[in-house]
Design an enzyme around this catalytic site. Structure first.
Site, short mmCIF file in Angstrom:
data_model
loop_
_atom_site.label_atom_id
_atom_site.label_comp_id
_atom_site.label_asym_id
_atom_site.label_seq_id
_atom_site.Cartn_x
_atom_site.Cartn_y
_atom_site.Cartn_z
N LYS A 52 14.81 -20.92 -63.67
CA LYS A 52 13.47 -21.46 -63.93
C LYS A 52 12.43 -20.34 -63.84
O LYS A 52 11.53 -20.25 -64.67
CB LYS A 52 13.15 -22.60 -62.95
CG LYS A 52 13.97 -23.86 -63.25
CD LYS A 52 13.86 -24.94 -62.18
CE LYS A 52 14.82 -26.08 -62.49
NZ LYS A 52 14.81 -27.17 -61.51
N GLN A 96 13.06 -28.36 -55.51
CA GLN A 96 14.43 -28.41 -56.01
C GLN A 96 15.27 -29.36 -55.17
O GLN A 96 15.26 -29.30 -53.94
CB GLN A 96 15.03 -26.98 -56.00
CG GLN A 96 16.40 -26.86 -56.64
CD GLN A 96 16.38 -27.11 -58.15
OE1 GLN A 96 15.38 -26.93 -58.83
NE2 GLN A 96 17.51 -27.55 -58.68
N ASP A 119 8.42 -32.23 -62.95
CA ASP A 119 9.80 -32.76 -63.01
C ASP A 119 9.81 -34.18 -63.57
O ASP A 119 10.86 -34.68 -63.98
CB ASP A 119 10.40 -32.81 -61.59
CG ASP A 119 11.34 -31.66 -61.32
OD1 ASP A 119 11.94 -31.14 -62.27
OD2 ASP A 119 11.48 -31.29 -60.14
N1 GUN Z 1 18.29 -30.58 -59.10
C1 GUN Z 1 19.05 -30.73 -60.22
N2 GUN Z 1 18.27 -30.89 -61.31
C2 GUN Z 1 16.99 -30.87 -60.87
C3 GUN Z 1 15.74 -30.99 -61.53
O1 GUN Z 1 15.63 -31.17 -62.74
N3 GUN Z 1 14.64 -30.90 -60.73
C4 GUN Z 1 14.72 -30.72 -59.40
N4 GUN Z 1 13.58 -30.66 -58.69
N5 GUN Z 1 15.87 -30.60 -58.73
C5 GUN Z 1 17.00 -30.68 -59.50
#
Ligand code: GUN
Length: 291
Positions: A52, A96, A119
């Site tokens: 990211k 996350q 998200d």
């Molecule tokens: N863990 C796995 N996929 C995601 C996501 O898209 N966002 C977040 N915050 N955690 C994740």
């Protein structure tokens, strides 16, 4: 049969975002700024967050990585979330997941200001999406809608079957495919572990979206000739011949299903690369204060 190249589309979108960011900066506006909170040292989460941050660089965004050890308290996290909500330089942020067991993920998710929830997990965003209001849509469904759009895949009046009813894929996908706009306007069926006649349901599908996390579940005899097949599965199946020790495996038995399809997403390289790209699209939208 056409293979949907999610990797290429994701790269293209990131370049489009980078061009828009350059224009913004040339106009004297600030760079979009994404922050990510990472708790602990889970290998998968470390990789996701690193990717990211890398995508932010490609898009010309500022990024801030905030790390905590896994013994961080829920209170400390909530305090930091409040600060990020109030920090006008931060356009959007994510926490996350998964989080350590002593932290209530839902409480954390709901503490994020929905206008910064890139998200798209906050109930306000989920609710706004389901009634067709501007919102942040979560990464996987958003990525799939973008692929359908960019490949000009017709969805209006089509029969769409979704396998899986998770909160992050199946349910939002159903909302989006039935929404009163294109892509959308489809007749949607959601199948799950208690559904009967699964094979017959799948055979009806013009668009089949497999998101139940069961490797190679969808076989050729479950797919109608000319169907569009979207594979959301990403199970790590042990494979001693690979350096990583596993093979990323989709929910669709690709080799036998692909020849019957008009369009199909591969695994890897289909839906997967679009997810981080969706986060970048949402961050730009947050910076533009689109709602
Ligand atoms: N863990 C796995 N996929 C995601 C996501 O898209 N966002 C977040 N915050 N955690 C994740």
């Amino acid at each position: 049969m056409q293979i949907i190249d999610g990797k290429a589309i994701a790269e293209q979108i990131k370049q489009e975002i980078a061009a828009e960011v350059s224009e913004r900066v040339a106009r004297g506006e600030k760079r979009p700024h994404l922050a990510a909170i990472l708790v602990g040292h889970d290998g998968g989460s470390e990789t996701y967050v690193a990717n990211k941050v890398k995508a932010c660089e490609v898009c010309g965004f500022k990024s801030t990585l905030i790390r905590y050890e896994s013994d961080v308290t829920e209170e400390e996290l909530l305090k930091r979330i409040k600060e990020l909500n109030e920090d006008s330089d931060i356009d959007g942020f994510i926490v996350q997941l998964p989080l350590p067991k002593h932290i209530n993920e839902q409480r954390i998710t709901e503490a994020i200001d929905f206008r910064k929830d890139v998200d798209g997990f906050h109930p306000v965003n989920v609710g706004r999406m389901s009634i067709g209001l501007p919102c942040f849509i979560s990464a996987t469904p958003n990525g799939i809608m973008e692929l359908l759009k960019r490949y000009n895949i017709e969805t209006s009046g089509k029969k769409c079957v979704i396998l899986g009813r998770s909160n992050i894929v199946g349910k939002p996908m159903a909302s989006l495919m039935m929404q009163k706009r294109v892509p959308g306007d489809a007749t949607v069926t959601v199948c799950h572990s208690h559904s009967k006649n699964l094979k017959e349901e799948c055979l009806e599908a013009d668009i089949l979206i497999a998101a139940m996390g069961q490797p190679n579940f969808v076989k050729a005899d479950m797919v109608k000739e000319g169907a569009v097949v979207i594979d959301v599965g990403t199970t790590r199946v042990p494979d001693a011949t690979r350096k990583s020790g596993f093979k990323l495996t989709g929910d669709v038995k690709f080799d036998e299903v692909a020849p019957k399809c008009s369009f199909i997403t591969p695994v890897p390289g289909g839906v997967g690369p679009m997810t981080i790209c969706s986060l970048m699209m949402n961050t730009l939208k947050a910076a533009n204060h689109e709602f």
